[in-house]
Design an enzyme around this catalytic site. Structure first.
Site, PDB file in Angstrom:
ATOM      1  N   ASP A 188       0.772  -1.276   0.116  1.00  0.00           N
ATOM      2  CA  ASP A 188       0.019  -0.274   0.132  1.00  0.00           C
ATOM      3  C   ASP A 188       0.857   1.115  -0.047  1.00  0.00           C
ATOM      4  O   ASP A 188       0.422   2.339  -0.627  1.00  0.00           O
ATOM      5  CB  ASP A 188      -0.747  -0.062   1.328  1.00  0.00           C
ATOM      6  CG  ASP A 188      -1.951  -1.038   1.083  1.00  0.00           C
ATOM      7  OD1 ASP A 188      -2.585  -1.305  -0.100  1.00  0.00           O
ATOM      8  OD2 ASP A 188      -2.134  -1.843   2.342  1.00  0.00           O
ATOM      9  N   THR A 199       2.982  -6.381   2.656  1.00  0.00           N
ATOM     10  CA  THR A 199       2.829  -7.010   3.806  1.00  0.00           C
ATOM     11  C   THR A 199       1.036  -7.153   3.972  1.00  0.00           C
ATOM     12  O   THR A 199       0.561  -8.319   4.045  1.00  0.00           O
ATOM     13  CB  THR A 199       3.277  -6.381   4.846  1.00  0.00           C
ATOM     14  OG1 THR A 199       4.629  -6.082   4.874  1.00  0.00           O
ATOM     15  CG2 THR A 199       3.051  -7.127   6.326  1.00  0.00           C
TER      16      THR A 199
END
Length: 200
Positions: free
Chosen positions: A111, A148
């Site tokens: 992100d 992640t």
């Protein structure tokens, strides 16, 4: 598209429209991909890779993914790989890729990488444009989730499987979404996708 000497920018496409809520629409694939393909011109795809993402796992996974990427895309487009060197580098790389006329800029990472690439689509609050492709040329934004959390990918119901992401890019899967904008401490616009947090 030749690999730039300095790492430069990755596959989401901002539109110039702005509503009162300061949101701009974005597409997750190139609407003009079919037109480009039918014209015979090879499309230019720039992959912005954050090798430090997911504690270094992104860089390792990217190296393993490259042969599959070339197998699926190399006959359709020129592939430019840009490895980022630190914070905010993906913003600069994305802006340069768009100015150079990239058909797609694809964030490879999580992100945070996607966030920087989205901000690279804008300069001083306005969309960045290709310098030599005419006013109708638009650059698409894409994502190969190798981070992640990859919350953005989960929002669309996508798995974290990078091969599936490449297949979506090959098929030209499109989605529209909004990009939020807020002013930074100096009044500079800052763009966000998926979520924005305020810490008190």
């Amino acid at each position: 598209m030749a690999s730039p000497a300095t790492p430069r920018p990755a596959l989401i496409r901002p539109r110039a429209s702005r509503s009162r809520s300061q949101l701009g629409a974005v597409s997750l694939a190139s609407d003009h991909a079919a037109a480009t393909a039918s014209s015979g011109r090879r499309r230019d795809f720039v992959f912005v890779v954050n090798p430090s993402g997911a504690n270094g796992r992104t860089g390792k996974q990217w190296k393993q993914l490259l042969p599959f990427l070339h197998t699926r895309l190399a006959d359709q487009c020129n592939i430019c790989e840009c490895i980022t060197s630190g914070p905010s580098h993906a913003i600069d790389v994305t802006r340069e890729a768009i100015k150079d006329g990239a058909d797609a800029v694809i964030a490879v990472g999580g992100d945070g990488t996607l966030h920087e690439v989205v901000n690279g689509f804008f300069w001083k609050g306005s969309p960045v444009r290709a310098l030599d492709r005419g006013p109708d040329h638009l650059t698409a934004l894409g994502l190969i989730p190798l981070g992640t959390g990859s919350d953005f990918a989960r929002t669309f119901g996508w798995s974290n499987d990078p091969r599936q992401a490449i297949d979506r890019i090959v098929r030209g899967v499109k989605s529209k979404l909004d990009i939020g904008m807020m002013e930074g401490p100096n009044g500079d616009p800052h763009f966000f996708i998926n979520v924005a947090d305020i810490h008190l």
